[in-house]
Scaffold this motif. Structure first.
Motif, PDB file in Angstrom:
ATOM      1  N   ARG A  55     -20.565 -13.170 -16.763  1.00 54.09           N
ATOM      2  CA  ARG A  55     -20.454 -14.534 -16.262  1.00 54.09           C
ATOM      3  C   ARG A  55     -21.387 -14.789 -15.078  1.00 54.09           C
ATOM      4  NH1 ARG A  55     -17.922 -17.630 -20.132  1.00 54.09           N
ATOM      5  NH2 ARG A  55     -16.437 -16.270 -21.192  1.00 54.09           N
ATOM      6  N   PHE A  56     -21.859 -13.742 -14.438  1.00 52.55           N
ATOM      7  CA  PHE A  56     -22.827 -13.909 -13.362  1.00 52.55           C
ATOM      8  C   PHE A  56     -24.230 -14.159 -13.907  1.00 52.55           C
ATOM      9  CE2 PHE A  56     -19.512 -11.710 -11.020  1.00 52.55           C
ATOM     10  CZ  PHE A  56     -19.575 -12.300  -9.771  1.00 52.55           C
ATOM     11  N   PHE A  57     -24.545 -13.505 -15.014  1.00 55.14           N
ATOM     12  CA  PHE A  57     -25.929 -13.489 -15.497  1.00 55.14           C
ATOM     13  C   PHE A  57     -26.160 -14.288 -16.777  1.00 55.14           C
ATOM     14  CE2 PHE A  57     -25.087  -9.455 -13.303  1.00 55.14           C
ATOM     15  CZ  PHE A  57     -26.037  -9.525 -12.297  1.00 55.14           C
ATOM     16  N   GLU A  61     -27.167  -7.671 -21.660  1.00 62.46           N
ATOM     17  CA  GLU A  61     -27.871  -6.465 -21.211  1.00 62.46           C
ATOM     18  C   GLU A  61     -27.812  -6.343 -19.694  1.00 62.46           C
ATOM     19  OE1 GLU A  61     -31.804  -5.932 -22.672  1.00 62.46           O
ATOM     20  OE2 GLU A  61     -31.210  -6.012 -24.778  1.00 62.46           O
ATOM     21  N   ASP A  62     -28.002  -7.454 -18.995  1.00 61.95           N
ATOM     22  CA  ASP A  62     -27.904  -7.420 -17.535  1.00 61.95           C
ATOM     23  C   ASP A  62     -26.496  -7.033 -17.105  1.00 61.95           C
ATOM     24  OD1 ASP A  62     -30.541  -8.187 -17.256  1.00 61.95           O
ATOM     25  OD2 ASP A  62     -30.081 -10.320 -17.078  1.00 61.95           O
ATOM     26  N   ALA A  63     -25.499  -7.594 -17.806  1.00 63.90           N
ATOM     27  CA  ALA A  63     -24.109  -7.266 -17.479  1.00 63.90           C
ATOM     28  C   ALA A  63     -23.844  -5.776 -17.691  1.00 63.90           C
ATOM     29  CB  ALA A  63     -23.169  -8.102 -18.346  1.00 63.90           C
ATOM     30  N   SER A  96     -18.640  -6.794  -8.246  1.00 63.96           N
ATOM     31  CA  SER A  96     -19.016  -8.082  -7.661  1.00 63.96           C
ATOM     32  C   SER A  96     -20.188  -7.929  -6.704  1.00 63.96           C
ATOM     33  CB  SER A  96     -17.812  -8.688  -6.936  1.00 63.96           C
ATOM     34  OG  SER A  96     -18.153  -9.894  -6.300  1.00 63.96           O
ATOM     35  N   ASN A  97     -20.131  -6.928  -5.844  1.00 65.15           N
ATOM     36  CA  ASN A  97     -21.212  -6.714  -4.868  1.00 65.15           C
ATOM     37  C   ASN A  97     -22.524  -6.349  -5.554  1.00 65.15           C
ATOM     38  OD1 ASN A  97     -19.523  -7.282  -2.725  1.00 65.15           O
ATOM     39  ND2 ASN A  97     -19.024  -5.148  -2.310  1.00 65.15           N
ATOM     40  N   LEU A  98     -22.460  -5.518  -6.589  1.00 65.13           N
ATOM     41  CA  LEU A  98     -23.683  -5.150  -7.309  1.00 65.13           C
ATOM     42  C   LEU A  98     -24.265  -6.364  -8.023  1.00 65.13           C
ATOM     43  CD1 LEU A  98     -22.668  -1.677  -8.801  1.00 65.13           C
ATOM     44  CD2 LEU A  98     -24.345  -2.110  -7.000  1.00 65.13           C
ATOM     45  N   SER A  99     -23.415  -7.206  -8.588  1.00 66.14           N
ATOM     46  CA  SER A  99     -23.891  -8.419  -9.259  1.00 66.14           C
ATOM     47  C   SER A  99     -24.580  -9.343  -8.266  1.00 66.14           C
ATOM     48  CB  SER A  99     -22.718  -9.147  -9.926  1.00 66.14           C
ATOM     49  OG  SER A  99     -22.148  -8.371 -10.947  1.00 66.14           O
ATOM     50  N   HIS A 155     -20.509 -18.242  -4.658  1.00 67.56           N
ATOM     51  CA  HIS A 155     -19.175 -17.980  -4.107  1.00 67.56           C
ATOM     52  C   HIS A 155     -18.093 -18.707  -4.902  1.00 67.56           C
ATOM     53  CE1 HIS A 155     -20.770 -21.513  -2.111  1.00 67.56           C
ATOM     54  NE2 HIS A 155     -19.582 -21.855  -1.659  1.00 67.56           N
ATOM     55  N   PHE A 156     -18.418 -19.873  -5.477  1.00 64.24           N
ATOM     56  CA  PHE A 156     -17.472 -20.538  -6.365  1.00 64.24           C
ATOM     57  C   PHE A 156     -17.351 -19.791  -7.687  1.00 64.24           C
ATOM     58  CE2 PHE A 156     -18.055 -25.131  -4.561  1.00 64.24           C
ATOM     59  CZ  PHE A 156     -17.475 -24.721  -3.383  1.00 64.24           C
ATOM     60  N   ARG A 157     -18.500 -19.390  -8.217  1.00 62.49           N
ATOM     61  CA  ARG A 157     -18.528 -18.719  -9.525  1.00 62.49           C
ATOM     62  C   ARG A 157     -17.697 -17.442  -9.485  1.00 62.49           C
ATOM     63  NH1 ARG A 157     -24.248 -16.743 -11.394  1.00 62.49           N
ATOM     64  NH2 ARG A 157     -24.743 -18.611 -10.193  1.00 62.49           N
ATOM     65  N   THR A 158     -17.885 -16.653  -8.444  1.00 65.06           N
ATOM     66  CA  THR A 158     -17.170 -15.386  -8.342  1.00 65.06           C
ATOM     67  C   THR A 158     -15.661 -15.609  -8.323  1.00 65.06           C
ATOM     68  OG1 THR A 158     -19.013 -14.519  -7.025  1.00 65.06           O
ATOM     69  CG2 THR A 158     -16.954 -13.252  -7.013  1.00 65.06           C
TER      70      THR A 158
END
Length: 208
Positions: A55-57, A61-63, A96-99, A155-158
């Motif tokens: 959901r971040f990317f 593959e990135d996930a 979360s921090n790595l993302s 910060h909203f997305r997370t």
């Protein structure tokens, strides 16, 4: 530490198979040298973490890369965990921090991210002819939700991913993000409102 250095997930001890351990018991056993406990933690969290980081990317593959780094950190930094918080809080904090770190690196690169692009002008996947209309509609809706998700401030997305997709409690999200409970609730509510507006715009554009 390479991926091949990790213990195989295809073999578990009889004791592990006969008893269900909590996450906290497993990490404690792993800290004492039981690598089968690491395997069980990977089995429990790998798919959940991929769903989380995707959901971040918006790219599997990135996930998977970030989750691989997360699980490597679990393997190499197991003694950093202290039994004063839930294991899930700790592992989600790492992911979360790595993302976020990866996303910050990308912002410094010259190419454009999907999250910095508009919804217009993007390539559409050609529907699979074997899929039913209902399945195509579900896929379309999921694509639009993900694209809308990528428009949210990080910060909203997370916060909304942790609550609405991972279904964590407000208290656990507060611990993961290291912000007050009220801030968590505010971010989630504002994220939901922004998503509603974004998806409303997409649906209106689709009807015209």
């Amino acid at each position: 530490m390479t991926e091949s250095s990790f213990p195989s997930s295809t073999k578990l001890s009889k004791e592990m198979a006969d008893k269900i351990y909590s996450d906290e018991e497993l990490i404690s056993r792993f800290q004492e040298g039981d690598e089968y406990s690491y395997v069980e933690l990977v089995n429990r969290y790998q798919d959940r973490l991929i769903n989380f980081t995707y959901r971040f990317f918006g790219d599997r593959e990135d996930a998977e890369d970030v989750v691989q780094d997360t699980l490597m950190k679990l393997y190499t930094h197991k003694h950093y965990y202290r039994n004063i918080a839930k294991f899930s809080t700790w592992i989600y904090t790492i992911a979360s921090n790595l993302s976020k770190t990866e996303l910050r690196k990308r912002k410094r690169r010259p190419h454009k991210l999907i999250s910095q692009m508009g919804l217009e002008g993007q390539n559409w996947d050609v529907p699979d002819e074997d899929k039913t209309n209902e399945e195509i509609e579900i896929q379309f809706n999921e694509t639009q939700i993900q694209r809308a998700m990528l428009t949210l401030p990080l910060h909203f997305r997370t916060a909304v991913i942790l609550r609405d997709i991972q279904e964590l409690s407000y208290e656990e999200i507060s611990n993961i993000l290291n912000v007050p409970l009220g801030t968590v609730k505010s971010r989630i509510n504002r994220a939901r409102l922004q998503l509603q507006e974004e998806l409303k715009h997409v649906n209106e554009t689709r009807r015209t």
